[in-house]
Design a protein around this motif. Structure first.
Motif, PDB file in Angstrom:
ATOM      1  N   ILE A   1       0.769  -1.033  -0.039  1.00 39.51           N
ATOM      2  CA  ILE A   1      -0.001  -0.210   0.037  1.00 39.51           C
ATOM      3  C   ILE A   1       0.875   1.304   0.173  1.00 39.51           C
ATOM      4  CG2 ILE A   1      -1.519   1.207   1.530  1.00 39.51           C
ATOM      5  CD1 ILE A   1      -2.847  -1.500   2.202  1.00 39.51           C
ATOM      6  N   THR A   2       1.929   1.166   0.875  1.00 35.72           N
ATOM      7  CA  THR A   2       2.779   2.465   0.851  1.00 35.72           C
ATOM      8  C   THR A   2       3.626   2.637  -0.474  1.00 35.72           C
ATOM      9  OG1 THR A   2       3.263   1.874   3.125  1.00 35.72           O
ATOM     10  CG2 THR A   2       4.899   3.383   2.008  1.00 35.72           C
ATOM     11  N   VAL A   3       3.963   1.487  -1.031  1.00 36.95           N
ATOM     12  CA  VAL A   3       4.521   1.776  -2.369  1.00 36.95           C
ATOM     13  C   VAL A   3       3.719   2.269  -3.407  1.00 36.95           C
ATOM     14  CG1 VAL A   3       5.547   0.363  -4.423  1.00 36.95           C
ATOM     15  CG2 VAL A   3       6.440  -0.041  -1.794  1.00 36.95           C
ATOM     16  N   GLU A   4       2.333   1.712  -3.300  1.00 37.42           N
ATOM     17  CA  GLU A   4       1.502   2.144  -4.511  1.00 37.42           C
ATOM     18  C   GLU A   4       1.027   3.682  -4.349  1.00 37.42           C
ATOM     19  OE1 GLU A   4      -0.360   0.991  -7.855  1.00 37.42           O
ATOM     20  OE2 GLU A   4       0.718  -0.022  -6.552  1.00 37.42           O
ATOM     21  N   ILE A   5       0.886   3.950  -2.853  1.00 46.22           N
ATOM     22  CA  ILE A   5       0.646   5.439  -2.862  1.00 46.22           C
ATOM     23  C   ILE A   5       1.807   6.351  -3.109  1.00 46.22           C
ATOM     24  CG2 ILE A   5       0.201   7.333  -0.723  1.00 46.22           C
ATOM     25  CD1 ILE A   5      -1.139   5.301   0.687  1.00 46.22           C
ATOM     26  N   GLY A   6       2.970   5.956  -2.977  1.00 47.54           N
ATOM     27  CA  GLY A   6       4.321   6.701  -3.590  1.00 47.54           C
ATOM     28  C   GLY A   6       4.171   6.591  -4.970  1.00 47.54           C
ATOM     29  N   TYR A   7       3.952   5.652  -5.842  1.00 47.23           N
ATOM     30  CA  TYR A   7       3.944   5.415  -7.199  1.00 47.23           C
ATOM     31  C   TYR A   7       2.673   6.426  -7.737  1.00 47.23           C
ATOM     32  CZ  TYR A   7       2.597   4.106 -11.797  1.00 47.23           C
ATOM     33  OH  TYR A   7       2.292   3.968 -13.138  1.00 47.23           O
ATOM     34  N   ALA A   8       1.699   6.420  -6.862  1.00 39.49           N
ATOM     35  CA  ALA A   8       0.329   7.160  -7.505  1.00 39.49           C
ATOM     36  C   ALA A   8       0.813   8.709  -7.341  1.00 39.49           C
ATOM     37  CB  ALA A   8      -0.740   7.084  -6.568  1.00 39.49           C
ATOM     38  N   LEU A   9       1.305   9.135  -6.360  1.00 33.82           N
ATOM     39  CA  LEU A   9       1.844  10.439  -6.115  1.00 33.82           C
ATOM     40  C   LEU A   9       2.760  10.855  -7.061  1.00 33.82           C
ATOM     41  CD1 LEU A   9       1.618  10.856  -2.173  1.00 33.82           C
ATOM     42  CD2 LEU A   9       0.083  11.638  -3.942  1.00 33.82           C
ATOM     43  N   CYS A  10       3.833  10.092  -7.150  1.00 35.85           N
ATOM     44  CA  CYS A  10       4.784  10.461  -8.189  1.00 35.85           C
ATOM     45  C   CYS A  10       4.620  10.514  -9.563  1.00 35.85           C
ATOM     46  CB  CYS A  10       6.159   9.573  -8.160  1.00 35.85           C
ATOM     47  SG  CYS A  10       7.047   9.780  -6.505  1.00 35.85           S
ATOM     48  N   SER A  11       3.644   9.702  -9.908  1.00 34.08           N
ATOM     49  CA  SER A  11       3.251   9.599 -11.190  1.00 34.08           C
ATOM     50  C   SER A  11       2.255  10.542 -11.558  1.00 34.08           C
ATOM     51  CB  SER A  11       2.522   8.140 -11.599  1.00 34.08           C
ATOM     52  OG  SER A  11       1.752   7.917 -10.982  1.00 34.08           O
ATOM     53  N   ALA A  12       1.499  11.082 -10.563  1.00 32.48           N
ATOM     54  CA  ALA A  12       0.699  12.337 -10.844  1.00 32.48           C
ATOM     55  C   ALA A  12       1.254  13.430 -10.778  1.00 32.48           C
ATOM     56  CB  ALA A  12      -0.635  12.136  -9.600  1.00 32.48           C
ATOM     57  N   ALA A  13       2.126  13.635  -9.934  1.00 36.16           N
ATOM     58  CA  ALA A  13       2.997  14.861  -9.901  1.00 36.16           C
ATOM     59  C   ALA A  13       3.713  15.114 -11.299  1.00 36.16           C
ATOM     60  CB  ALA A  13       4.194  14.712  -8.884  1.00 36.16           C
ATOM     61  N   PHE A  14       4.391  13.959 -11.909  1.00 34.19           N
ATOM     62  CA  PHE A  14       5.043  13.985 -13.258  1.00 34.19           C
ATOM     63  C   PHE A  14       3.942  14.375 -14.374  1.00 34.19           C
ATOM     64  CE2 PHE A  14       6.242  11.856 -17.283  1.00 34.19           C
ATOM     65  CZ  PHE A  14       7.393  12.651 -17.430  1.00 34.19           C
ATOM     66  N   LEU A  15       2.928  13.880 -14.339  1.00 34.98           N
ATOM     67  CA  LEU A  15       1.723  13.938 -15.476  1.00 34.98           C
ATOM     68  C   LEU A  15       1.373  15.579 -15.119  1.00 34.98           C
ATOM     69  CD1 LEU A  15      -0.002  13.119 -17.517  1.00 34.98           C
ATOM     70  CD2 LEU A  15      -1.763  12.409 -15.744  1.00 34.98           C
ATOM     71  N   ALA A  16       1.202  15.889 -14.055  1.00 38.15           N
ATOM     72  CA  ALA A  16       0.643  17.073 -13.671  1.00 38.15           C
ATOM     73  C   ALA A  16       1.778  18.345 -14.178  1.00 38.15           C
ATOM     74  CB  ALA A  16       0.405  17.458 -12.190  1.00 38.15           C
ATOM     75  N   ALA A  17       2.896  17.949 -13.911  1.00 36.63           N
ATOM     76  CA  ALA A  17       4.009  18.877 -14.310  1.00 36.63           C
ATOM     77  C   ALA A  17       4.276  18.877 -16.027  1.00 36.63           C
ATOM     78  CB  ALA A  17       5.409  18.619 -13.594  1.00 36.63           C
TER      79      ALA A  17
END
Length: 107
Positions: free
Chosen positions: A17-33
């Motif tokens: 769950i921790t890894v998935e949350i990190g992946y979700a936030l990082c991929s979302a931040a990359f897409l947003a940028a």
């Protein structure tokens, strides 16, 4: 305080769950940028009238914000569905053995 009907998660499940949350936030931040750069990039690179520049930057922030939320939620929802399906298959209802290469002792 009594917890009824709930099971405790294993350390591996908490780590997943921790890894998935990190992946979700990082991929979302990359897409947003990336989205912000595409929409607001011309305003930051070229000399444009103030109104156009402001419109592009505000539009970029809005698009980036929406995409961030959509990406993060979609990754976490997909993980929740996959994790839910995995926990149902581990409940001992026949199916596949828990480890590849091993046979089910009841077969």
């Amino acid at each position: 305080m009594e917890h009824t009907g709930t099971t405790r998660r294993t350390q591996a499940e908490r780590d997943a769950i921790t890894v998935e949350i990190g992946y979700a936030l990082c991929s979302a931040a990359f897409l947003a940028a990336l989205a912000f750069g595409v929409v607001a990039g011309p305003a930051l690179l070229f000399e444009l009238p103030h109104a156009v520049r402001r419109t592009l930057v505000v539009s970029g922030v809005c698009v980036a914000s929406v995409l961030f939320v959509v990406r993060a939620v979609s990754v976490l929802v997909r993980f929740g569905h996959e994790a839910g399906a995995g926990s149902r298959s581990r409940s001992g209802s026949g199916g596949q053995p828990s480890q590849p290469g091993r046979t089910n002792p009841d077969s």
